[in-house]
Design an enzyme around this catalytic site. Structure first.
Site, PDB file in Angstrom:
ATOM      1  CG  HIS A  67     -19.197   9.068   4.840  1.00 38.99           C
ATOM      2  ND1 HIS A  67     -19.308  10.351   4.359  1.00 38.99           N
ATOM      3  CD2 HIS A  67     -20.399   8.782   5.387  1.00 38.99           C
ATOM      4  CE1 HIS A  67     -20.520  10.797   4.588  1.00 38.99           C
ATOM      5  NE2 HIS A  67     -21.206   9.878   5.233  1.00 38.99           N
TER       6      HIS A  67
HETATM    7  P1  TYD Z   1     -24.823   7.941   4.421  1.00 38.78           P
HETATM    8  O1  TYD Z   1     -24.331   9.071   3.582  1.00 38.78           O
HETATM    9  O2  TYD Z   1     -23.848   6.840   4.720  1.00 38.78           O
HETATM   10  O3  TYD Z   1     -25.429   8.486   5.783  1.00 38.78           O
HETATM   11  P2  TYD Z   1     -24.752   9.315   6.965  1.00 38.78           P
HETATM   12  O4  TYD Z   1     -23.471   9.879   6.474  1.00 38.78           O
HETATM   13  O5  TYD Z   1     -25.723  10.373   7.284  1.00 38.78           O
HETATM   14  O6  TYD Z   1     -24.573   8.412   8.135  1.00 38.78           O
HETATM   15  O7  TYD Z   1     -26.113   7.340   3.723  1.00 38.78           O
HETATM   16  C1  TYD Z   1     -26.905   6.334   4.331  1.00 38.78           C
HETATM   17  C2  TYD Z   1     -27.696   5.626   3.243  1.00 38.78           C
HETATM   18  O8  TYD Z   1     -28.580   6.531   2.601  1.00 38.78           O
HETATM   19  C3  TYD Z   1     -26.822   5.025   2.150  1.00 38.78           C
HETATM   20  O9  TYD Z   1     -27.370   3.779   1.794  1.00 38.78           O
HETATM   21  C4  TYD Z   1     -26.964   5.970   1.003  1.00 38.78           C
HETATM   22  C5  TYD Z   1     -28.337   6.574   1.194  1.00 38.78           C
HETATM   23  N1  TYD Z   1     -28.412   7.988   0.749  1.00 38.78           N
HETATM   24  C6  TYD Z   1     -29.109   8.307  -0.394  1.00 38.78           C
HETATM   25  O10 TYD Z   1     -29.705   7.427  -1.070  1.00 38.78           O
HETATM   26  N2  TYD Z   1     -29.190   9.615  -0.788  1.00 38.78           N
HETATM   27  C7  TYD Z   1     -28.566  10.601  -0.094  1.00 38.78           C
HETATM   28  O11 TYD Z   1     -28.647  11.802  -0.466  1.00 38.78           O
HETATM   29  C8  TYD Z   1     -27.811  10.258   1.085  1.00 38.78           C
HETATM   30  C9  TYD Z   1     -27.091  11.313   1.900  1.00 38.78           C
HETATM   31  C10 TYD Z   1     -27.764   8.936   1.469  1.00 38.78           C
END
Ligand code: TYD
Length: 136
Positions: A52
């Site tokens: 993303h």
């Molecule tokens: P995501 O940012 O997509 O993870 P990554 O980029 O590390 O693969 O986040 C995964 C899940 O966690 C999504 O449902 C959102 C949640 N999340 C939070 O609630 N707080 C946060 O600070 C982060 C980074 C993610």
């Protein structure tokens, strides 16, 4: 916001026979104030995280333990960066697509972020990200 703005920041390292120490102060060693810290751990081999971009968020990504790769993409250029030192941080500016893979067993990825979690700040669709980028 191009890939050229993303860079490895050498963090201070206080070497000591008792064990080394690294510190990070918002807006001093890194170009933003820290509002949030999160970390990835227990990542199964072969997993990919990220996938993303963010509209306004600045981040610093650190391999606190072990190693992994970060693939950065500004819509024109791509770069793969291997992180494996707790005293190196990868600064990622807004509007950069990123993915993380090649996690070593037991690795810990810590991320310092310039803002609270806000799903509205994410681009999770690559085509949409590219469309916004091409609009300038
Ligand atoms: P995501 O940012 O997509 O993870 P990554 O980029 O590390 O693969 O986040 C995964 C899940 O966690 C999504 O449902 C959102 C949640 N999340 C939070 O609630 N707080 C946060 O600070 C982060 C980074 C993610």
């Amino acid at each position: 916001m191009s890939l050229d703005r993303c860079r490895i920041i050498d963090l201070p390292k206080i070497s000591d026979p008792r064990g080394n120490l690294t510190f990070i102060e918002g807006e001093h060693q890194i170009p933003f104030a820290i509002q949030r810290v999160y970390y990835l751990y227990d990542v199964p081999g072969g997993s990919e995280r990220g996938g993303h971009a963010h509209n306004g968020l600045h981040q610093l990504i650190i391999a606190m333990s072990g190693s992994f790769d970060v693939i950065l993409d500004d819509g024109e250029k791509k770069k793969r960066i291997h992180l494996n030192r707790p005293y190196n941080g990868l600064y990622v500016c807004p509007m950069i697509w990123r993915a993380l893979d090649n996690f070593s067993s037991g690795s810990v990825c810590m991320v310092l972020a310039s803002n609270y979690y806000d799903e509205a700040d994410y681009y999770r669709d690559y085509a949409e990200f590219m469309k916004v980028r091409s609009q300038g």
